[in-house]
Design an enzyme around this catalytic site. Structure first.
Site, PDB file in Angstrom:
ATOM      1  N   ALA A  67       0.872  -1.169   0.000  1.00 54.70           N
ATOM      2  CA  ALA A  67       0.000   0.000   0.000  1.00 54.70           C
ATOM      3  C   ALA A  67       0.915   1.227   0.000  1.00 54.70           C
ATOM      4  O   ALA A  67       2.078   1.138   0.415  1.00 54.70           O
ATOM      5  CB  ALA A  67      -0.876  -0.007   1.239  1.00 54.70           C
ATOM      6  N   GLY A 111       0.312  -4.841   0.836  1.00 55.90           N
ATOM      7  CA  GLY A 111      -0.948  -4.710   0.086  1.00 55.90           C
ATOM      8  C   GLY A 111      -0.832  -5.227  -1.341  1.00 55.90           C
ATOM      9  O   GLY A 111      -1.827  -5.678  -1.923  1.00 55.90           O
ATOM     10  N   GLU A 114      -1.258  -8.833  -1.058  1.00 60.98           N
ATOM     11  CA  GLU A 114      -2.682  -9.108  -0.784  1.00 60.98           C
ATOM     12  C   GLU A 114      -3.527  -9.025  -2.053  1.00 60.98           C
ATOM     13  O   GLU A 114      -4.471  -9.795  -2.233  1.00 60.98           O
ATOM     14  CB  GLU A 114      -3.190  -8.136   0.284  1.00 60.98           C
ATOM     15  N   GLU A 134       4.625  -5.612   6.913  1.00 59.98           N
ATOM     16  CA  GLU A 134       3.800  -4.738   7.752  1.00 59.98           C
ATOM     17  C   GLU A 134       4.331  -4.564   9.178  1.00 59.98           C
ATOM     18  O   GLU A 134       4.276  -3.463   9.729  1.00 59.98           O
ATOM     19  CB  GLU A 134       2.345  -5.251   7.809  1.00 59.98           C
TER      20      GLU A 134
HETATM   21  N1  DAK Z   1       4.606   3.254  -0.866  1.00 63.43           N
HETATM   22  C1  DAK Z   1       5.003   4.426  -1.407  1.00 63.43           C
HETATM   23  N2  DAK Z   1       6.109   4.569  -2.146  1.00 63.43           N
HETATM   24  C2  DAK Z   1       6.877   3.474  -2.320  1.00 63.43           C
HETATM   25  C3  DAK Z   1       6.540   2.216  -1.771  1.00 63.43           C
HETATM   26  C4  DAK Z   1       5.326   2.126  -1.006  1.00 63.43           C
HETATM   27  N3  DAK Z   1       4.890   0.984  -0.477  1.00 63.43           N
HETATM   28  N4  DAK Z   1       7.505   1.327  -2.113  1.00 63.43           N
HETATM   29  C5  DAK Z   1       8.393   2.009  -2.856  1.00 63.43           C
HETATM   30  N5  DAK Z   1       8.026   3.290  -2.998  1.00 63.43           N
HETATM   31  C6  DAK Z   1       8.721   4.349  -3.711  1.00 63.43           C
HETATM   32  C7  DAK Z   1       9.956   4.798  -2.953  1.00 63.43           C
HETATM   33  O1  DAK Z   1       9.599   5.732  -1.956  1.00 63.43           O
HETATM   34  C8  DAK Z   1      10.757   5.399  -4.074  1.00 63.43           C
HETATM   35  O2  DAK Z   1      10.241   6.686  -4.369  1.00 63.43           O
HETATM   36  P1  DAK Z   1      11.219   7.984  -4.461  1.00 63.43           P
HETATM   37  O3  DAK Z   1      11.948   8.015  -3.176  1.00 63.43           O
HETATM   38  O4  DAK Z   1      12.101   7.665  -5.649  1.00 63.43           O
HETATM   39  O5  DAK Z   1      10.266   9.113  -4.688  1.00 63.43           O
HETATM   40  C9  DAK Z   1      10.450   4.505  -5.269  1.00 63.43           C
HETATM   41  O6  DAK Z   1       9.221   3.858  -4.925  1.00 63.43           O
HETATM   42  C10 DAK Z   1      11.508   3.455  -5.504  1.00 63.43           C
HETATM   43  O7  DAK Z   1      11.705   2.737  -4.301  1.00 63.43           O
HETATM   44  P2  DAK Z   1      13.168   2.485  -3.686  1.00 63.43           P
HETATM   45  O8  DAK Z   1      14.107   3.578  -4.062  1.00 63.43           O
HETATM   46  O9  DAK Z   1      12.973   2.179  -2.258  1.00 63.43           O
HETATM   47  O10 DAK Z   1      13.595   1.169  -4.500  1.00 63.43           O
HETATM   48  P3  DAK Z   1      14.601   0.030  -4.026  1.00 63.43           P
HETATM   49  O11 DAK Z   1      14.835  -0.822  -5.205  1.00 63.43           O
HETATM   50  O12 DAK Z   1      15.776   0.598  -3.320  1.00 63.43           O
HETATM   51  O13 DAK Z   1      13.780  -0.819  -2.947  1.00 63.43           O
HETATM   52  C11 DAK Z   1      11.796  -1.962  -2.107  1.00 63.43           C
HETATM   53  C12 DAK Z   1      12.639  -1.541  -3.334  1.00 63.43           C
HETATM   54  C13 DAK Z   1      10.514  -2.574  -2.585  1.00 63.43           C
HETATM   55  C14 DAK Z   1      12.590  -3.016  -1.312  1.00 63.43           C
HETATM   56  C15 DAK Z   1      11.564  -0.711  -1.218  1.00 63.43           C
HETATM   57  O14 DAK Z   1      11.014   0.294  -2.022  1.00 63.43           O
HETATM   58  C16 DAK Z   1      10.622  -0.974  -0.097  1.00 63.43           C
HETATM   59  O15 DAK Z   1      11.004  -1.559   0.930  1.00 63.43           O
HETATM   60  N6  DAK Z   1       9.401  -0.480  -0.249  1.00 63.43           N
HETATM   61  C17 DAK Z   1       8.404  -0.491   0.817  1.00 63.43           C
HETATM   62  C18 DAK Z   1       7.849  -1.872   1.069  1.00 63.43           C
HETATM   63  C19 DAK Z   1       6.793  -1.791   2.111  1.00 63.43           C
HETATM   64  O16 DAK Z   1       7.100  -1.708   3.319  1.00 63.43           O
HETATM   65  N7  DAK Z   1       5.552  -1.718   1.660  1.00 63.43           N
HETATM   66  C20 DAK Z   1       4.406  -1.470   2.514  1.00 63.43           C
HETATM   67  C21 DAK Z   1       3.949  -2.723   3.188  1.00 63.43           C
HETATM   68  S1  DAK Z   1       2.725  -2.349   4.352  1.00 63.43           S
HETATM   69  C22 DAK Z   1      -3.927   1.029   5.402  1.00 63.43           C
HETATM   70  C23 DAK Z   1      -4.216   0.098   4.439  1.00 63.43           C
HETATM   71  C24 DAK Z   1      -3.295  -0.838   4.044  1.00 63.43           C
HETATM   72  C25 DAK Z   1      -2.037  -0.817   4.570  1.00 63.43           C
HETATM   73  C26 DAK Z   1      -1.725   0.156   5.490  1.00 63.43           C
HETATM   74  C27 DAK Z   1      -2.645   1.087   5.937  1.00 63.43           C
HETATM   75  N8  DAK Z   1      -4.898   1.984   5.857  1.00 63.43           N
HETATM   76  C28 DAK Z   1      -6.191   1.987   5.167  1.00 63.43           C
HETATM   77  C29 DAK Z   1      -4.606   2.971   6.813  1.00 63.43           C
HETATM   78  C30 DAK Z   1      -1.050  -1.768   4.060  1.00 63.43           C
HETATM   79  C31 DAK Z   1       0.225  -1.639   4.311  1.00 63.43           C
HETATM   80  C32 DAK Z   1       1.262  -2.284   3.528  1.00 63.43           C
HETATM   81  O17 DAK Z   1       1.153  -2.685   2.379  1.00 63.43           O
END
Ligand code: DAK
Length: 259
Positions: A67, A111, A114, A134
């Protein structure tokens, strides 16, 4: 509805939905959820002779990296509301009457994972990776991941996956039964389309009932055996049943009309 966060291509009866936020690794935001929901409840009706849907991510790096973290910080106060809207969309995919396949290219995290789990099947490219990060953010999977992953791989494995945030490589997702097929990079969409074309030769009403009967197995409010029984009895009244049997006896290909 104008689709901005997804791209819809329609060819040979297959709708290809590409998650279209490559700069954010296709992170699932509120607008994307609304557009997917619209497609699976309304938009598909404009597509004549639809056989099925493939969902993939733009670029080779990610299916969807979760997400949108930057966005969900702002909706924390109304989290339940947003999650309910998300659940409606994921359920619409899971209950869609035609096969929906996730073609996973690169990261499918949180997400994004999911979303792939809500699809009926998954085809993963060699570079595909699944994880639930998460708990690193102080959260749990909130779009049905705790449930759907447990259904697919069992309680102990799901617990470990969600608590450790371990990243599953593509080969392991197939071993565990999360993904149906492993493909070279760039070929997951083609394989998904091939599966849908094959299903498209079968009786459409039977396919619809396969989806609802299998889903009933995981629905605590349904008796799956009853759902199967009712579906079977209903299908025996269809023209397609007559056609299927006639085609077998006459040694020819069946011409199903979904009647
Ligand atoms: N959200 C927003 N931007 C994201 C993102 C994400 N989930 N994942 C990556 N990006 C963006 C990065 O910020 C970056 O943007 P800039 O800084 O260039 O503007 C761009 O995508 C490229 O990412 P990286 O530079 O980080 O790329 P790398 O190859 O170095 O790393 C990575 C890739 C996938 C390992 C890394 O980006 C990463 O760890 N991303 C986050 C993974 C993550 O934690 N995802 C979220 C899981 S929790 C809710 C509903 C649902 C949820 C929560 C709340 N509510 C209704 C309140 C669900 C939550 C989740 O899904």
């Amino acid at each position: 509805m104008d689709y901005q966060e997804i791209i819809l291509d329609y060819d040979a009866g297959i709708a290809l939905i590409t998650l279209n936020r490559p700069k954010a690794l296709n992170a699932v935001n509120v607008a994307m959820i609304a557009q997917l929901h619209h497609f699976f409840t309304e938009g598909y009706k404009d597509l004549k002779d639809l056989k099925g849907v493939v969902i993939t991510g733009s670029g080779e790096k990610a299916f969807a990296a979760g997400a949108d973290i930057k966005e969900f910080m702002n909706v924390a106060s109304s989290a339940k509301e947003f999650l309910k809207t998300g659940h409606k969309m994921f359920n619409a995919i899971e209950r869609f009457h035609k096969p929906v396949i996730a073609a996973i290219n690169g990261f499918a995290l949180g997400g994004g994972c999911e979303l792939a789990l809500a699809c009926h099947m998954r085809v993963i490219a060699d570079n595909g990776k699944l994880s639930f990060p998460e708990v690193n953010l102080g959260l749990i999977p909130g779009y049905g991941g705790t449930q759907r992953m447990s259904q697919l791989i069992g309680k102990a494995r799901a617990m470990e996956l969600m608590m450790t945030t371990d990243m599953l490589p593509a080969t392991r997702t197939v071993e565990l039964g999360i993904c149906n097929h492993l493909m070279p990079v760039g070929e997951a969409v083609a394989k998904s389309k091939e599966i849908i074309q094959k299903i498209g030769t079968k009786a459409p009403l039977a396919i619809k009932h396969i989806i609802s009967a299998v889903n009933a197995c995981f629905d605590h409010n349904a008796d799956g055996y009853e759902v199967e029984l009712d579906a079977f009895a209903e299908l025996m009244q269809t023209k397609d049943f007559q056609e299927g049997v006639s085609a077998f006896v006459e040694k020819r290909k069946a011409n199903f009309t979904a009647e």
